[in-house]
Scaffold this motif. Structure first.
Motif, PDB file in Angstrom:
ATOM      1  N   THR A  13       0.912  -1.093  -0.139  1.00 53.16           N
ATOM      2  CA  THR A  13       0.052  -0.051   0.284  1.00 53.16           C
ATOM      3  C   THR A  13       0.857   1.177  -0.177  1.00 53.16           C
ATOM      4  OG1 THR A  13      -1.609  -1.209   1.373  1.00 53.16           O
ATOM      5  CG2 THR A  13      -1.791   1.440   1.423  1.00 53.16           C
ATOM      6  N   LEU A  14       2.042   1.214   0.819  1.00 51.82           N
ATOM      7  CA  LEU A  14       2.973   2.468   0.962  1.00 51.82           C
ATOM      8  C   LEU A  14       3.439   2.758  -0.490  1.00 51.82           C
ATOM      9  CD1 LEU A  14       4.762   1.490   4.015  1.00 51.82           C
ATOM     10  CD2 LEU A  14       2.921   3.173   3.870  1.00 51.82           C
ATOM     11  N   ALA A  15       3.668   1.711  -1.765  1.00 49.52           N
ATOM     12  CA  ALA A  15       4.178   1.824  -2.885  1.00 49.52           C
ATOM     13  C   ALA A  15       3.058   2.101  -3.793  1.00 49.52           C
ATOM     14  CB  ALA A  15       5.222   0.632  -3.147  1.00 49.52           C
ATOM     15  N   LEU A  16       1.734   2.346  -3.393  1.00 51.70           N
ATOM     16  CA  LEU A  16       0.836   2.469  -4.441  1.00 51.70           C
ATOM     17  C   LEU A  16       0.699   3.301  -5.498  1.00 51.70           C
ATOM     18  CD1 LEU A  16      -1.706   0.650  -4.741  1.00 51.70           C
ATOM     19  CD2 LEU A  16      -3.058   2.483  -3.606  1.00 51.70           C
ATOM     20  N   PRO A  17       1.265   4.716  -5.069  1.00 50.79           N
ATOM     21  CA  PRO A  17       1.723   5.785  -6.427  1.00 50.79           C
ATOM     22  C   PRO A  17       2.677   4.955  -7.465  1.00 50.79           C
ATOM     23  CG  PRO A  17       1.545   6.636  -4.267  1.00 50.79           C
ATOM     24  CD  PRO A  17       1.607   5.404  -4.138  1.00 50.79           C
ATOM     25  N   GLU A  18       3.798   4.154  -6.897  1.00 48.13           N
ATOM     26  CA  GLU A  18       4.844   3.707  -7.831  1.00 48.13           C
ATOM     27  C   GLU A  18       4.225   2.603  -8.443  1.00 48.13           C
ATOM     28  OE1 GLU A  18       5.296   4.777  -4.718  1.00 48.13           O
ATOM     29  OE2 GLU A  18       6.976   5.879  -4.551  1.00 48.13           O
ATOM     30  N   LEU A  19       3.164   1.809  -7.688  1.00 47.81           N
ATOM     31  CA  LEU A  19       2.718   0.817  -8.814  1.00 47.81           C
ATOM     32  C   LEU A  19       1.752   1.260  -9.734  1.00 47.81           C
ATOM     33  CD1 LEU A  19       1.804  -1.911  -5.572  1.00 47.81           C
ATOM     34  CD2 LEU A  19       3.575  -2.267  -7.301  1.00 47.81           C
ATOM     35  N   TRP A  20       1.182   2.194  -9.441  1.00 49.53           N
ATOM     36  CA  TRP A  20       0.150   2.855 -10.406  1.00 49.53           C
ATOM     37  C   TRP A  20       1.024   3.210 -11.777  1.00 49.53           C
ATOM     38  CZ3 TRP A  20      -4.830   2.759 -11.624  1.00 49.53           C
ATOM     39  CH2 TRP A  20      -5.591   2.841 -10.703  1.00 49.53           C
ATOM     40  N   LEU A  21       2.150   3.811 -11.489  1.00 52.02           N
ATOM     41  CA  LEU A  21       2.984   4.423 -12.454  1.00 52.02           C
ATOM     42  C   LEU A  21       3.669   3.442 -13.151  1.00 52.02           C
ATOM     43  CD1 LEU A  21       5.038   7.349 -11.054  1.00 52.02           C
ATOM     44  CD2 LEU A  21       2.856   7.379 -12.440  1.00 52.02           C
ATOM     45  N   ALA A  22       4.277   2.049 -12.754  1.00 53.77           N
ATOM     46  CA  ALA A  22       4.869   1.139 -13.374  1.00 53.77           C
ATOM     47  C   ALA A  22       3.623   0.157 -14.142  1.00 53.77           C
ATOM     48  CB  ALA A  22       5.391   0.011 -12.340  1.00 53.77           C
ATOM     49  N   GLY A  23       2.509  -0.138 -13.508  1.00 48.61           N
ATOM     50  CA  GLY A  23       1.575  -0.712 -14.392  1.00 48.61           C
ATOM     51  C   GLY A  23       0.940   0.143 -15.460  1.00 48.61           C
ATOM     52  N   GLY A  24       0.644   1.322 -15.199  1.00 48.98           N
ATOM     53  CA  GLY A  24       0.353   2.470 -16.130  1.00 48.98           C
ATOM     54  C   GLY A  24       1.318   2.622 -17.498  1.00 48.98           C
ATOM     55  N   ALA A  25       2.521   2.540 -17.061  1.00 45.86           N
ATOM     56  CA  ALA A  25       3.576   2.739 -18.207  1.00 45.86           C
ATOM     57  C   ALA A  25       3.542   1.399 -19.027  1.00 45.86           C
ATOM     58  CB  ALA A  25       4.920   3.044 -17.646  1.00 45.86           C
TER      59      ALA A  25
END
Length: 485
Positions: A13-25
């Motif tokens: 959960t703490l890395a949710l913004p990074e996960l959004w960017l990685a998956g979205g990219a």
């Protein structure tokens, strides 16, 4: 069994913004690959939307996890007030740069779908850098950012200057990465830890000479990323050769992320050996301020001038870090916030320097700008005065707090040199203002694009009326510094 599984799986959960960017990219890369160049506008819009989603997610995490620093991935990833603020600045810088690039990429005919995706991936690397709490996580984030930036510098394949800039940046960047990795391996070898807390615990008064060498190499690699002297040699050529929106990106978000990483490393992992790294920071700070002040005087290309200006400003920010105190870290965070805003506004003006026959980058081409575009000339003047540190603009407060932190730490010589360098540096900013307002107009500029007007307006208003919001902004930066220490 369930408890063991919960322990093994980190809290993502703490890395949710990074996960959004990685998956979205990855999704955007597929969209661009299958749809081809037709999808470039769609990918650009979706990239901005993706960065906005990451920003909103980060703000949500700020509300739910704002009390104490949180770690995950076995301590390699940390989220505290310092990381949240610096990540927010990086995301804002990336969104602004992609928006500023729309008209430029279309006119220069390199509006490829890869461009915004590379910005997103570089932003992902920067966010990982800011939250890195381990030498391995530090290196992975740094390399993800760097590899994206190498390609961005050379993304205009039809331009020899752009290709040359990318190649220079890649060769020198690879060298700096090797130095950083060697320094990290030495620190690990002599302390037995890669985590910052473990390194800090292992370090002490009886540290070995091998650890000192490791610190020197690690600091050299990080100094390259913020273009501090003597690791600045790539900056003027890459700034000049890269497409102007890419140069604006280099001058904003990556500098914030690299400075945040440097602050976390020295204040967390290397806190017990402050005397050792403080000498390095003082040296590169003085060298950067001096070179940035004197080398920019003879520049005729505005992007090269901004490169030397960037080197000088990194030197000023390091004055606060050299203090090694909470006040110093607060000054660094505040400086990077104001610096990024000023640079985005300045590069919005540079992107608007377009004549009917193409882009112009020479300072002399700004002659008579006040008679052609008085509003743009006024806002650019405000930004240049702020970059020079003239009160009561935002740039003055940025320098004031880092110099005060140095004085409180009894680094009087460093503060005096900083003030003198700031006076010298004011010369080349005032020269641009003189050319805009007093030289005879001999060219015509096309109207400024809407997205550039928005960025310039917001930046100029923030700089001009900073004293209105100075209290809340200082409180935010102070809270970020406290969470780091």
């Amino acid at each position: 069994m369930t408890e063991e599984l919960m322990i093994a799986i980190p809290n993502l959960t703490l890395a949710l913004p990074e996960l959004w960017l990685a998956g979205g990219a990855m999704v955007l890369l597929m969209v661009g690959s299958f749809a081809g160049e037709r999808a470039s506008q769609w990918v650009t819009g979706l990239s901005i939307a993706l960065l906005i989603i990451a920003t909103v997610t980060l703000m949500w995490l700020t509300g739910d996890y704002a009390s104490e620093p949180q770690t995950t991935m076995h301590g390699a990833f940390v989220l505290d007030s310092f990381a949240r603020l610096m990540k927010l600045l990086v995301l804002i810088g990336s969104i602004a740069v992609i928006a500023m690039s729309v008209g430029f990429t279309r006119r220069e005919q390199f509006d490829r779908f890869e461009y915004p995706i590379l910005v997103v991936l570089a932003t992902l690397g920067m966010m990982l850098m800011i939250s890195a709490n381990d030498l391995i996580a530090l290196y992975l984030g740094l390399e993800l950012q760097s590899l994206s930036l190498y390609v961005l510098a050379a993304i205009n394949r039809d331009s020899v200057r752009s290709t040359e800039a990318g190649l220079k940046y890649f060769v020198l960047g690879a060298l700096s990465s090797g130095m950083l990795l060697y320094g990290a391996s030495l620190i690990y070898g002599f302390t037995g830890h890669t985590g910052f807390e473990g390194i800090a615990t292992a370090l002490g008064p009886d540290r070995s000479i091998g650890v000192i060498f490791g610190i020197v190499f690690l600091m050299a690699g990080l100094a390259f990323k913020i273009s501090a002297v003597p690791f600045h040699m790539w900056t003027p050529d890459v700034y000049e050769g890269a497409p102007t929106p890419v140069t604006a990106f280099f001058a904003a978000a990556p500098k914030v992320a690299a400075m945040a990483l440097l602050v976390r490393v020295v204040m967390d992992a290397l806190a017990p050996v402050t005397v050792d790294w403080q000498q390095i920071i003082v040296f590169i700070s003085i060298a950067s301020m001096a070179l940035g002040a004197f080398a920019a005087i003879g520049q005729r290309n505005i992007k090269r001038l901004m490169a030397y200006s960037s080197i000088g400003h990194m030197g000023y920010a390091l004055v606060g870090l050299a203090a090694g105190t909470e006040a110093g870290v607060t000054g660094v965070v505040l400086y990077m916030l104001i610096y990024m805003v000023m640079n985005l506004g300045a590069f919005a003006c540079i992107l608007a320097m377009r004549q009917p026959d193409g882009m112009v980058e020479e300072i002399s081409d700004l002659a008579g700008l006040n008679s052609r575009h008085p509003v743009i000339a006024l806002f650019l003047t405000i930004l240049l005065f702020s970059l020079a540190g003239i009160p009561p603009l935002a740039g003055f407060f940025a320098k004031y707090f880092v110099f005060i932190a140095a004085i409180e730490a009894e680094l009087y010589a460093l503060a005096i040199i900083g003030v003198l360098a700031s006076v010298v540096g004011a010369f080349y900013y005032l020269r641009i203002i003189k050319i805009m307002w007093f030289d005879e107009a001999d060219n015509e500029f096309v109207p400024m694009a809407g997205e550039l007007r928005i960025v310039l307006g917001l930046s100029g208003l923030f700089v001009l009326f900073y004293f209105v919001v100075a209290g809340p902004v200082f409180e935010i930066t102070s809270t970020a510094a406290k969470s780091l220490l």
